[in-house]
Design an enzyme around this catalytic site. Structure first.
Site, short mmCIF file in Angstrom:
data_model
loop_
_atom_site.label_atom_id
_atom_site.label_comp_id
_atom_site.label_asym_id
_atom_site.label_seq_id
_atom_site.Cartn_x
_atom_site.Cartn_y
_atom_site.Cartn_z
CD GLU A 137 0.07 -26.46 -15.44
OE1 GLU A 137 0.75 -27.21 -16.17
OE2 GLU A 137 0.57 -25.50 -14.80
CD GLU A 156 2.56 -11.20 -12.86
OE1 GLU A 156 1.49 -11.39 -12.29
OE2 GLU A 156 3.32 -10.28 -12.56
NE ARG A 211 33.07 -28.24 -28.04
CZ ARG A 211 33.89 -29.27 -28.23
NH1 ARG A 211 34.84 -29.20 -29.16
NH2 ARG A 211 33.76 -30.36 -27.51
CD GLU A 220 -3.48 -14.21 1.76
OE1 GLU A 220 -3.93 -15.22 2.36
OE2 GLU A 220 -4.03 -13.09 1.82
#
Length: 397
Positions: free
Chosen positions: A381, A377, A282, A131
């Site tokens: 932390e 999800e 490269r 929310e």
């Protein structure tokens, strides 16, 4: 075929499915991803082909028309899809969380009603827990369902960060009900909300305002969901029993965390593939930059991170498939894979030099997609919080 992130012990059928998805990604997804992503266009043609391949029924039991495959098979397919374009994997992530929740916790009537249509992709699932002011504190959900004298429920409130909000036709929404429980999370109930696709007031009392504009993860719709006097019947309660929503959702989130781990693996693999190819093409100071030790060592680090993340993701999926508790394994896999994905994409970006900043090069897109995996999800932390609590419990002195 990728040389990194190989998985031992697969059945012949699993190997065939993953190889088919990989070929599909190489042929249909990678060549079109840049254009679709930059224009923020929903990949309808790709989604239609995924339906034809049976991917929407991958984990749905055969008795309901699905393939009845394991979470591991699903995760390996997601890894391949995300390698092509992370948004494509997001199309089926929430779908499978909802299908899994119905399979595990739904009533017989709910299984019979939804799973056959979900297996074909006719019904598409979305998952709604967050929310606007909620963050990771799920127990603080404010959206409320109030039981009426006729047995129905009236739902009011606002949900946020709804992946596939506009393109889905079935939303599993976690809301507050008055159960009288002393613990907040025991007052939560999951409702199965049917709706048509699209935006605006899609059914009376239910509004999908529109797509949220995002840094990355484009092409796929992320929306709000607003309940304003929406009426739900008692039959819409997942499992038919109120107050069980938190546990049902957390079970689904473990599937989601394995999915995010797989997506991180896929993005990381692609970032490595782009870097190792570019480094050999490269040239500076008369030789390919891959022959400079500074670059060669970065490639070694990237490959090791990709391999470690893949192994942890596979372990978490296999634990869930075995029926064992996998909250710590899923949390560890999600945490490590998402962090390593971010690091690998940044290393690939640096190897590309100035070209990595150009929208002509694919790494630019990966640089914008990878940050989502750090928060989707559950943030890193939150994962560390889950892991540490279990460790302190298991190693209590």
């Amino acid at each position: 075929m990728t040389r990194l992130a190989q998985t031992l012990g697969l059945t012949e059928f699993q190997t065939e499915i993953v190889a088919t998805v990989r070929q599909f990604v190489d042929k249909e997804v990678i060549p079109t991803a840049q254009e679709l992503e930059h224009s923020d266009t929903y990949p309808q043609a790709i989604v239609d082909q995924m339906k034809d391949m049976g991917l929407f029924g991958l984990m749905i039991p055969e008795e309901y028309g699905g393939l009845g495959e394991s979470l591991l098979t699903y995760a390996l397919c997601v890894e391949e899809l995300a390698r092509g374009w992370m948004s494509v994997s997001g199309v089926i992530n929430t779908h499978f969380i909802v299908a899994y929740m119905i399979r595990q916790h739904g009533t017989d009537a709910q299984k019979q009603k939804f799973l056959p249509r979900m297996a074909t992709g006719e019904t598409r699932g979305a998952f709604s827990m967050s929310e606007p002011e909620l963050g990771s504190d799920v127990a603080a959900i404010r959206t409320r369902a109030v039981k009426q004298p006729d047995g129905d429920y009236v739902i009011n409130g606002q949900k946020m960060w709804l992946t596939n909000g506009g393109s889905s036709t079935l939303v599993a929404a976690l809301v507050r009900t008055d159960e009288g429980a002393d613990k907040p999370h025991r007052n939560l109930t999951a409702f199965l909300v049917e709706k048509p696709t699209g935006f605006g007031e899609v059914v009376p009392g239910l509004t999908i305002p529109g797509k949220l504009d995002k840094l990355g993860y484009k092409g796929i719709d992320t929306t709000e969901l607003i309940f304003d006097g929406y009426r739900a019947s008692a039959d819409d309660v997942l499992g038919g029993v109120t107050g069980q929503g938190f546990f049902q959702m957390m079970d689904g989130v473990e599937v989601g965390r394995v999915n995010v781990s797989a997506r991180a693996c896929g993005v990381g693999i692609r970032a490595f593939e782009l870097a190792v190819r570019y480094a050999q093409q490269r040239e500076t100071f008369g030789k390919p930059i891959a022959e400079h030790q500074a670059v060669a060592f970065q490639l070694a680090e990237m490959a090791t991170k990709v391999e470690a993340a893949h192994l942890m993701m596979v372990n978490a999926a296999r634990l869930k498939d075995s029926g064992e508790r996998n909250d710590v394994a899923a949390g560890m896999a999600k945490y490590l894979a998402s962090e390593f994905c971010s690091e690998v994409t940044q290393q690939s970006f640096r190897i590309h030099g100035g070209y990595g900043y150009s929208k002509e090069y694919e790494i630019e897109r990966l640089m914008r997609d990878a940050p989502f995996l750090l928060i989707g999800e559950g943030t890193s932390e939150i994962q560390k919080n889950i892991i540490s609590k279990r460790l302190l419990s298991d190693y209590q002195v």
